[in-house]
Motif scaffolding. Structure first.
Motif, PDB file in Angstrom:
ATOM      1  N   SER A 114       0.972  -1.141  -0.032  1.00 13.64           N
ATOM      2  CA  SER A 114      -0.066   0.000  -0.077  1.00 13.64           C
ATOM      3  C   SER A 114       0.775   1.104   0.025  1.00 13.64           C
ATOM      4  CB  SER A 114      -0.923  -0.024   1.199  1.00 13.64           C
ATOM      5  OG  SER A 114      -1.772   1.251   1.386  1.00 13.64           O
ATOM      6  N   HIS A 135       2.320   1.772  -3.314  1.00 14.30           N
ATOM      7  CA  HIS A 135       1.096   2.221  -4.384  1.00 14.30           C
ATOM      8  C   HIS A 135       1.043   3.796  -4.083  1.00 14.30           C
ATOM      9  CE1 HIS A 135      -0.600  -1.865  -5.375  1.00 14.30           C
ATOM     10  NE2 HIS A 135       0.780  -1.794  -5.418  1.00 14.30           N
ATOM     11  N   GLN A 136       0.927   4.060  -2.672  1.00 11.14           N
ATOM     12  CA  GLN A 136       0.646   5.482  -2.472  1.00 11.14           C
ATOM     13  C   GLN A 136       1.749   6.475  -3.027  1.00 11.14           C
ATOM     14  OE1 GLN A 136      -0.435   6.591   1.719  1.00 11.14           O
ATOM     15  NE2 GLN A 136      -0.753   4.237   1.804  1.00 11.14           N
ATOM     16  N   ASP A 153       1.448   6.708  -7.225  1.00  8.95           N
ATOM     17  CA  ASP A 153       0.434   7.432  -7.569  1.00  8.95           C
ATOM     18  C   ASP A 153       0.876   8.892  -7.339  1.00  8.95           C
ATOM     19  OD1 ASP A 153      -1.259   5.418  -8.332  1.00  8.95           O
ATOM     20  OD2 ASP A 153      -2.217   5.179  -6.421  1.00  8.95           O
ATOM     21  N   HIS A 154       1.505   9.233  -6.257  1.00  5.66           N
ATOM     22  CA  HIS A 154       1.793  10.465  -6.200  1.00  5.66           C
ATOM     23  C   HIS A 154       2.627  11.146  -6.998  1.00  5.66           C
ATOM     24  CE1 HIS A 154       2.232  14.526  -3.810  1.00  5.66           C
ATOM     25  NE2 HIS A 154       3.624  14.134  -4.160  1.00  5.66           N
ATOM     26  N   ILE A 204       3.701   9.896 -10.108  1.00  6.38           N
ATOM     27  CA  ILE A 204       2.951   9.848 -11.527  1.00  6.38           C
ATOM     28  C   ILE A 204       1.968  10.878 -11.869  1.00  6.38           C
ATOM     29  CG2 ILE A 204       1.773   8.546 -13.115  1.00  6.38           C
ATOM     30  CD1 ILE A 204       3.415   6.007 -11.904  1.00  6.38           C
ATOM     31  N   ASP A 205       0.927  10.627 -10.619  1.00  9.80           N
ATOM     32  CA  ASP A 205      -0.234  11.721 -10.837  1.00  9.80           C
ATOM     33  C   ASP A 205       0.185  13.185 -10.674  1.00  9.80           C
ATOM     34  OD1 ASP A 205      -1.380   9.343 -11.801  1.00  9.80           O
ATOM     35  OD2 ASP A 205      -2.326   8.939  -9.769  1.00  9.80           O
ATOM     36  N   TYR A 260       3.650  -2.419  -9.756  1.00 13.75           N
ATOM     37  CA  TYR A 260       2.581  -1.359  -9.597  1.00 13.75           C
ATOM     38  C   TYR A 260       2.975  -0.588 -11.035  1.00 13.75           C
ATOM     39  CZ  TYR A 260      -0.778   1.928  -8.179  1.00 13.75           C
ATOM     40  OH  TYR A 260      -2.060   2.766  -8.396  1.00 13.75           O
ATOM     41  N   ARG A 315       0.570   0.531 -14.068  1.00 15.02           N
ATOM     42  CA  ARG A 315       0.113   1.882 -14.270  1.00 15.02           C
ATOM     43  C   ARG A 315       0.631   2.091 -15.622  1.00 15.02           C
ATOM     44  NH1 ARG A 315      -1.057   6.053 -10.921  1.00 15.02           N
ATOM     45  NH2 ARG A 315      -1.335   7.104 -12.830  1.00 15.02           N
TER      46      ARG A 315
END
Length: 361
Positions: free
Chosen positions: A190, A193-194, A197-198, A200-201, A229, A233
């Motif tokens: 987790s 992933h957090q 995501d931060h 990339i996004d 991951y 993605r």
């Protein structure tokens, strides 16, 4: 099952209790054939020598133990500071605290607080070398339960024997054999992933590499989550960039140095631990690269030093004090009784964006 005593070993081996004691404490004082006979008897009886209560009646010791290979490092790894004399001993004049296993302090604090809460004594144990098995058996003989911190050397410990004789909590350690012990983890998947995501996004990062050796199970799990991951993605990582060197070695972060020299450093470096990130930040600074303008650097653990650094470190915070508290609480609840099967406790983590990724500190 009741623990075997020195008297049981003495009777089975046909020697005196003093000979049994010498076999474990001063093996050089015992004839080789006699020593072998005693050790074989101890193995068959699954005997753990007691460090402090050889002659006492059986019962609760009223204490818990925590054990690590690197808890009591006498001086920083790789420290080049000149020595000064303090109380008759030479110590580094300006130790680099970032070379210590800082996460251990926070886990230990939680363990200590929980022991205090339940009126339990506390024993600390640490090996003096990778083959120092007496250190763990010594502390095991003094306590009603033992927590073991992660280390590349733990697989050499008599874990199966320990798990049969007392409750054992393995912190951030897994086992293919699924030992009858409690396993306390943070949620590495987790957390990764957090973090991704931060990056990339929020920061639009598409060029990433993982930095960190696989000498710790947590780091291996974080790399697995990183790789899987990114594939999910649709983002490509620089696989060759993974560094498998050991902290404190002369050849640390060789591949990162090669990438810097070739001008092939990716936009973001995702480090397996905060302490690896500290080394990476220093190396990039020495090479004249700016963080986060030239390279984004992230860590994983959330130790206090990351908040105090410049730039402050973006990281994933694992609840280390809570891990220590849980380990002590699980041991206290067992009241000296070993687990019959493997038990797993996974604690949540959270992303902490800071300056090293371009966010406000």
């Amino acid at each position: 099952m009741a623990r075997a005593t020195v008297y049981d070993v003495s009777e089975k081996a046909g020697v005196s209790t003093a000979t049994v004691s010498f076999t474990f404490r001063r093996p050089d004082k015992v004839r080789p054939k006699t020593r072998e006979r005693v050790l074989q008897a101890a193995k068959e009886l699954e005997y753990i020598p007691s460090g402090s209560a050889r002659g006492l009646a059986r019962g609760s010791n009223g204490a818990l133990g925590i054990y690590a290979f690197d808890m009591l490092i006498e001086r920083p790894q790789g420290s080049g500071a000149e020595d000064v004399s303090v109380l008759g001993e030479d110590v580094p004049a300006e130790p680099d605290v970032l070379t210590y296993p800082l996460y251990v302090d926070e886990v230990l604090r939680g363990f200590e607080l929980e022991c205090w809460k339940h009126d339990q004594g506390l024993f600390l144990g640490a090996a003096k070398g990778r083959d120092d098995h007496q250190a763990v058996t010594d502390i095991a003989g003094r306590v009603d339960g033992l927590a073991i911190m992660p280390s590349m050397f733990n697989l050499q410990l008599p874990l199966e024997l320990l798990c049969k004789t007392m409750p054992i909590v393995l912190i951030s350690m897994d086992s293919e054999k699924k030992l009858p012990a409690a396993h306390v983890f943070c949620d590495n998947r987790s957390g990764m992933h957090q973090l991704l995501d931060h990056l990339i996004d929020v920061h639009q990062i598409s060029s990433l590499a993982f930095v960190g050796g696989f000498n710790a199970e947590d780091v291996s799990k974080r790399y697995e989550a990183f790789h899987e991951y990114l594939h999910e993605r649709g983002v490509e990582s620089m696989e060759w960039f993974v560094d498998d060197s050991v902290a404190g070695s002369d050849e640390r972060l060789v591949r990162l140095c090669e990438a810097i020299n070739m001008g092939k450093v990716p936009r973001a470096l995702v480090c397996g631990t905060d302490q690896t990130a500290f080394e990476v930040l220093q190396l990039l600074e020495d090479a004249g690269l700016s963080v986060p303008d030239d390279v984004i650097v992230t860590g994983f653990d959330g130790i206090l030093a990351g908040r105090l650094m410049k730039p402050s470190l973006t990281t994933v915070r694992q609840p280390m004090e809570a891990m220590g508290r849980m380990a002590a609480r699980l041991l206290d609840e067992r009241n000296g009784k070993p687990w019959d099967e493997s038990v797993t406790e996974v604690l949540p983590v959270r992303l902490i964006p800071r300056e090293s990724c371009g966010c406000a500190g």
